[in-house]
Design a protein around this motif. Structure first.
Motif, PDB file in Angstrom:
ATOM      1  N   PHE A 167       0.815  -1.218   0.000  1.00  0.00           N
ATOM      2  CA  PHE A 167       0.000   0.000   0.000  1.00  0.00           C
ATOM      3  C   PHE A 167       0.849   1.270   0.000  1.00  0.00           C
ATOM      4  CE2 PHE A 167      -1.728  -3.396   2.761  1.00  0.00           C
ATOM      5  CZ  PHE A 167      -2.582  -3.934   1.810  1.00  0.00           C
ATOM      6  N   VAL A 168       2.172   1.081   0.000  1.00  0.00           N
ATOM      7  CA  VAL A 168       3.097   2.215   0.039  1.00  0.00           C
ATOM      8  C   VAL A 168       3.485   2.605  -1.390  1.00  0.00           C
ATOM      9  CG1 VAL A 168       5.356   3.016   0.829  1.00  0.00           C
ATOM     10  CG2 VAL A 168       4.015   1.489   2.288  1.00  0.00           C
ATOM     11  N   PRO A 169       3.375   3.871  -1.757  1.00  0.00           N
ATOM     12  CA  PRO A 169       3.806   4.286  -3.098  1.00  0.00           C
ATOM     13  C   PRO A 169       5.324   4.264  -3.224  1.00  0.00           C
ATOM     14  CG  PRO A 169       3.148   6.197  -1.806  1.00  0.00           C
ATOM     15  CD  PRO A 169       2.849   4.995  -0.951  1.00  0.00           C
ATOM     16  N   GLU A 170       5.794   3.969  -4.413  1.00  0.00           N
ATOM     17  CA  GLU A 170       7.234   3.974  -4.673  1.00  0.00           C
ATOM     18  C   GLU A 170       7.614   5.262  -5.403  1.00  0.00           C
ATOM     19  OE1 GLU A 170       9.452   0.339  -5.632  1.00  0.00           O
ATOM     20  OE2 GLU A 170       7.507  -0.579  -6.022  1.00  0.00           O
ATOM     21  N   ILE A 171       8.593   5.948  -4.881  1.00  0.00           N
ATOM     22  CA  ILE A 171       9.118   7.133  -5.562  1.00  0.00           C
ATOM     23  C   ILE A 171       9.921   6.669  -6.775  1.00  0.00           C
ATOM     24  CG2 ILE A 171      10.744   9.063  -5.344  1.00  0.00           C
ATOM     25  CD1 ILE A 171       9.798   9.383  -2.444  1.00  0.00           C
ATOM     26  N   ASP A 172       9.706   7.313  -7.919  1.00  0.00           N
ATOM     27  CA  ASP A 172      10.406   6.914  -9.144  1.00  0.00           C
ATOM     28  C   ASP A 172      11.920   6.945  -8.942  1.00  0.00           C
ATOM     29  OD1 ASP A 172       8.071   6.525 -10.510  1.00  0.00           O
ATOM     30  OD2 ASP A 172       8.059   8.491 -11.477  1.00  0.00           O
ATOM     31  N   PRO A 173      12.658   6.109  -9.707  1.00  0.00           N
ATOM     32  CA  PRO A 173      14.114   6.061  -9.545  1.00  0.00           C
ATOM     33  C   PRO A 173      14.790   7.391  -9.889  1.00  0.00           C
ATOM     34  CG  PRO A 173      13.312   4.201 -10.849  1.00  0.00           C
ATOM     35  CD  PRO A 173      12.168   5.140 -10.691  1.00  0.00           C
ATOM     36  N   VAL A 174      16.000   7.540  -9.375  1.00  0.00           N
ATOM     37  CA  VAL A 174      16.829   8.704  -9.686  1.00  0.00           C
ATOM     38  C   VAL A 174      17.188   8.678 -11.176  1.00  0.00           C
ATOM     39  CG1 VAL A 174      19.080   9.785  -9.269  1.00  0.00           C
ATOM     40  CG2 VAL A 174      17.782   8.819  -7.351  1.00  0.00           C
ATOM     41  N   THR A 175      17.079   9.835 -11.827  1.00  0.00           N
ATOM     42  CA  THR A 175      17.485   9.987 -13.232  1.00  0.00           C
ATOM     43  C   THR A 175      18.826  10.697 -13.273  1.00  0.00           C
ATOM     44  OG1 THR A 175      15.162  10.211 -13.884  1.00  0.00           O
ATOM     45  CG2 THR A 175      16.812  10.914 -15.481  1.00  0.00           C
ATOM     46  N   ASP A 176      19.779  10.114 -13.989  1.00  0.00           N
ATOM     47  CA  ASP A 176      21.106  10.723 -14.110  1.00  0.00           C
ATOM     48  C   ASP A 176      21.191  11.561 -15.381  1.00  0.00           C
ATOM     49  OD1 ASP A 176      22.310   9.586 -11.776  1.00  0.00           O
ATOM     50  OD2 ASP A 176      22.371   7.665 -12.815  1.00  0.00           O
ATOM     51  N   GLU A 177      21.404  12.866 -15.212  1.00  0.00           N
ATOM     52  CA  GLU A 177      21.650  13.765 -16.344  1.00  0.00           C
ATOM     53  C   GLU A 177      23.149  14.067 -16.383  1.00  0.00           C
ATOM     54  OE1 GLU A 177      19.080  14.635 -18.208  1.00  0.00           O
ATOM     55  OE2 GLU A 177      17.365  14.152 -16.925  1.00  0.00           O
ATOM     56  N   SER A 178      23.572  14.857 -17.345  1.00  0.00           N
ATOM     57  CA  SER A 178      25.017  15.107 -17.486  1.00  0.00           C
ATOM     58  C   SER A 178      25.578  15.929 -16.327  1.00  0.00           C
ATOM     59  CB  SER A 178      25.311  15.815 -18.813  1.00  0.00           C
ATOM     60  OG  SER A 178      24.595  17.032 -18.877  1.00  0.00           O
ATOM     61  N   GLU A 179      24.800  16.896 -15.844  1.00  0.00           N
ATOM     62  CA  GLU A 179      25.325  17.807 -14.815  1.00  0.00           C
ATOM     63  C   GLU A 179      24.620  17.678 -13.465  1.00  0.00           C
ATOM     64  OE1 GLU A 179      25.289  21.755 -16.318  1.00  0.00           O
ATOM     65  OE2 GLU A 179      26.770  21.339 -17.882  1.00  0.00           O
ATOM     66  N   TYR A 180      23.585  16.858 -13.425  1.00  0.00           N
ATOM     67  CA  TYR A 180      22.845  16.737 -12.169  1.00  0.00           C
ATOM     68  C   TYR A 180      22.050  15.439 -12.154  1.00  0.00           C
ATOM     69  CZ  TYR A 180      19.061  18.483 -15.132  1.00  0.00           C
ATOM     70  OH  TYR A 180      18.151  18.648 -16.146  1.00  0.00           O
ATOM     71  N   GLN A 181      21.558  15.100 -10.959  1.00  0.00           N
ATOM     72  CA  GLN A 181      20.612  14.000 -10.799  1.00  0.00           C
ATOM     73  C   GLN A 181      19.243  14.589 -10.472  1.00  0.00           C
ATOM     74  OE1 GLN A 181      23.036  11.951  -7.687  1.00  0.00           O
ATOM     75  NE2 GLN A 181      22.719  10.141  -8.947  1.00  0.00           N
ATOM     76  N   ARG A 182      18.199  13.869 -10.870  1.00  0.00           N
ATOM     77  CA  ARG A 182      16.838  14.347 -10.669  1.00  0.00           C
ATOM     78  C   ARG A 182      16.001  13.216 -10.077  1.00  0.00           C
ATOM     79  NH1 ARG A 182      13.415  18.032 -13.221  1.00  0.00           N
ATOM     80  NH2 ARG A 182      15.064  18.688 -14.651  1.00  0.00           N
ATOM     81  N   VAL A 183      15.153  13.543  -9.098  1.00  0.00           N
ATOM     82  CA  VAL A 183      14.263  12.530  -8.520  1.00  0.00           C
ATOM     83  C   VAL A 183      13.003  13.222  -7.991  1.00  0.00           C
ATOM     84  CG1 VAL A 183      15.315  12.604  -6.202  1.00  0.00           C
ATOM     85  CG2 VAL A 183      14.126  10.532  -6.960  1.00  0.00           C
ATOM     86  N   PRO A 184      11.820  12.635  -8.202  1.00  0.00           N
ATOM     87  CA  PRO A 184      10.601  13.231  -7.638  1.00  0.00           C
ATOM     88  C   PRO A 184      10.676  13.258  -6.111  1.00  0.00           C
ATOM     89  CG  PRO A 184      10.059  11.550  -9.267  1.00  0.00           C
ATOM     90  CD  PRO A 184      11.529  11.433  -9.007  1.00  0.00           C
ATOM     91  N   VAL A 185       9.992  14.230  -5.523  1.00  0.00           N
ATOM     92  CA  VAL A 185      10.058  14.374  -4.063  1.00  0.00           C
ATOM     93  C   VAL A 185       8.904  13.670  -3.360  1.00  0.00           C
ATOM     94  CG1 VAL A 185      11.408  16.501  -4.093  1.00  0.00           C
ATOM     95  CG2 VAL A 185       8.905  16.633  -4.197  1.00  0.00           C
ATOM     96  N   VAL A 186       7.871  13.277  -4.135  1.00  0.00           N
ATOM     97  CA  VAL A 186       6.660  12.708  -3.522  1.00  0.00           C
ATOM     98  C   VAL A 186       6.075  11.629  -4.434  1.00  0.00           C
ATOM     99  CG1 VAL A 186       4.220  13.226  -3.030  1.00  0.00           C
ATOM    100  CG2 VAL A 186       5.965  14.696  -2.115  1.00  0.00           C
ATOM    101  N   ALA A 187       5.412  10.632  -3.831  1.00  0.00           N
ATOM    102  CA  ALA A 187       4.563   9.689  -4.554  1.00  0.00           C
ATOM    103  C   ALA A 187       3.368   9.369  -3.673  1.00  0.00           C
ATOM    104  CB  ALA A 187       5.323   8.421  -4.911  1.00  0.00           C
ATOM    105  N   LEU A 188       2.222   9.121  -4.301  1.00  0.00           N
ATOM    106  CA  LEU A 188       0.976   8.861  -3.566  1.00  0.00           C
ATOM    107  C   LEU A 188       0.318   7.592  -4.094  1.00  0.00           C
ATOM    108  CD1 LEU A 188      -0.458  12.503  -3.738  1.00  0.00           C
ATOM    109  CD2 LEU A 188       0.754  11.485  -1.809  1.00  0.00           C
ATOM    110  N   LYS A 189      -0.422   6.908  -3.226  1.00  0.00           N
ATOM    111  CA  LYS A 189      -1.126   5.684  -3.626  1.00  0.00           C
ATOM    112  C   LYS A 189      -2.424   5.579  -2.832  1.00  0.00           C
ATOM    113  CE  LYS A 189      -0.195   0.749  -4.472  1.00  0.00           C
ATOM    114  NZ  LYS A 189       0.882  -0.278  -4.432  1.00  0.00           N
ATOM    115  N   VAL A 190      -3.513   5.294  -3.527  1.00  0.00           N
ATOM    116  CA  VAL A 190      -4.809   5.119  -2.876  1.00  0.00           C
ATOM    117  C   VAL A 190      -5.302   3.713  -3.188  1.00  0.00           C
ATOM    118  CG1 VAL A 190      -7.184   5.933  -2.694  1.00  0.00           C
ATOM    119  CG2 VAL A 190      -5.332   7.580  -3.075  1.00  0.00           C
TER     120      VAL A 190
END
Length: 453
Positions: free
Chosen positions: A128-151
């Motif tokens: 029942f726990v939402p999974e935050i999407d994986p980290v995305t690796d860009e050339s100069e930075y990493q990006r990851v969502p800060v929140v995930a929700l599940k109902v």
């Protein structure tokens, strides 16, 4: 698995909500960059059918979530973690692109069993726990969502709303504020104007200039943390643990306070939090089968919202992290001895009085917090997650007060307890514990026996 995913969607803020937003992390946020996500589950009694859920409840939740994001744009954004750069991390919202991941699911699991207080297999809650999407690796930075929700719908029984967020997004005060706002707008049928009329004063303040950092502590922390790239989060499965809830009724709490004050009549700060934390901590330490060194130090670590406790004070509705902490320490042999509970209460009360509530002390040595946090990884510590002050279970989506709150993220910590107001006992508190089965049995016996005086 007894859970079926029905839909995964991305919910954006409504059109025209705002232009792009970049929110720099402060020195209160940066230490949490590598911390596991905070995972909470709210279970509600709401016996509805699957067709009604899909045709009425789910669309209403999506619409109200979108409207809520207008006021809480950072939750739709991503954490940007620069690589090989002096640039500091930030939360970035891009109009027209940023959105929150929302999963809609259905479960055939036993709702009554899941929402009980008895010891239950901790692994089953991750459905029942939402999974935050994986980290995305860009050339100069990493990006990851800060929140995930599940109902998740339990047909004919109830609904579970699951939340996962990066701790660097904000503390409990901030995240609970968002959850309550979403629930309120949902209950009002999407009537944003009525919501604003009732809650205008509690809307989040995103202005980072309210955080005073004359020493440049954010730079000190970033120089240490930037060398360790982000890792995608994962569930700590198998946990090899069970979860159980223990209720301290108001009468129990008053009895514990009286016991402490009879031994230490001059002690200040003998609050419900102090006696509950002290009692659970001593029960936890006593539940361990064997300790090699009786002189080893035991620590109780707790965070505190210090918005009103620093100078200048930070607005109560500031969105982000604004936490100080206390650390009580006692020798093992003292904590398990006959006076252990009273000694623990005195130590925690002292930390609250002389550190957390002391404007001169609460941020003293803040530039050393990172090294102190690293030391905590090697000590024998017990912590606490959540606070009755925020009363997350009162978030009402139109289904009434939540039947049960589970702070699932305590599974991923060495040892910690969750704390919230009790649903069934006025003035009481609910303590959530996650432990291996044998130790939970020992803890339960000690907890029950200790209240018989």
């Amino acid at each position: 698995m007894a859970t079926t995913i029905l839909e995964i969607c991305r919910v954006p803020a409504p059109p025209g909500a705002a232009a792009d937003l970049s929110l720099p992390l402060t020195f209160f946020d940066i230490p949490w960059l590598h911390f596991h996500p905070i995972r909470r589950l709210l279970f509600y009694d709401y016996p509805c059918s699957k067709p009604y859920f899909l045709e009425t409840v789910a669309p209403k939740l999506k619409e109200s979530l979108s409207l809520t994001l207008r006021h809480y744009l950072p939750l739709a954004g991503d954490l940007i973690f620069p690589l090989n750069s002096e640039k500091k991390p930030e939360i970035q919202y891009v109009a027209g692109e940023s959105a929150v991941s929302l999963t809609i699911a259905e479960s055939a699991s036993d709702f009554h069993h899941l929402t009980g207080n008895h010891a239950r297999d901790a692994d089953q809650f991750y459905e029942f726990v939402p999974e935050i999407d994986p980290v995305t690796d860009e050339s100069e930075y990493q990006r990851v969502p800060v929140v995930a929700l599940k109902v998740t719908l339990f047909p004919g029984r109830g609904i579970c709303v699951g939340f996962a967020n990066l701790h660097c997004l904000g503390d409990a005060s901030s995240v609970v504020g968002f959850i309550k706002a979403w629930a309120s707008i949902s209950k009002l049928g999407g009537d944003e104007e009525e919501f604003l009329t009732k809650h205008a004063e509690s809307l989040p303040i995103l202005d980072r200039s309210v955080i005073n950092d004359p020493l440049g502590i954010d730079t000190i922390f970033w120089k240490v943390i930037r060398d360790v790239p982000l890792k995608s989060s994962s569930f700590p499965l198998p946990t090899n643990r069970v979860r159980a809830t223990y209720i301290l009724r108001q009468a129990d709490i008053e009895k514990l306070k009286d016991f402490v004050l009879a031994k230490k009549p001059g002690l200040l700060q003998v609050s419900s939090f102090v006696v509950t934390a002290s009692y659970v901590w001593t029960c936890f330490v006593k539940s361990e089968e064997q300790v090699d060194d009786d002189d080893v130090l035991e620590f109780f670590i707790f965070a505190a919202d210090i918005r009103a406790r620093i100078d200048p004070p930070v607005p109560a509705s500031y969105f982000g992290n604004c936490l100080g902490y206390g650390a009580a320490k006692i020798e093992h042999k003292q904590l398990v001895g006959g006076e252990g509970f009273v000694i623990a209460a005195e130590a925690i009360a002292d930390q609250i009085k002389n550190r957390v509530n002391n404007k001169e002390e609460v941020l003293k040595g803040a530039e050393n917090w990172l090294s102190e946090i690293n030391k905590m990884k090697t000590i024998r510590a017990f912590g606490v997650s959540g606070s009755p002050k925020f009363d997350l279970s009162s978030a009402d989506f139109g289904w009434g007060r939540a039947r049960k709150l589970e702070v699932v993220s305590i599974d991923g910590e060495k040892h910690s307890m969750s704390l919230c107001k009790s649903r069934d006992s006025e003035g009481g508190l609910e303590v959530g514990i996650s432990l291996p089965k044998a130790r939970m049995d020992a803890f339960a016996a000690i907890f029950e026996e200790g209240l018989r005086f």
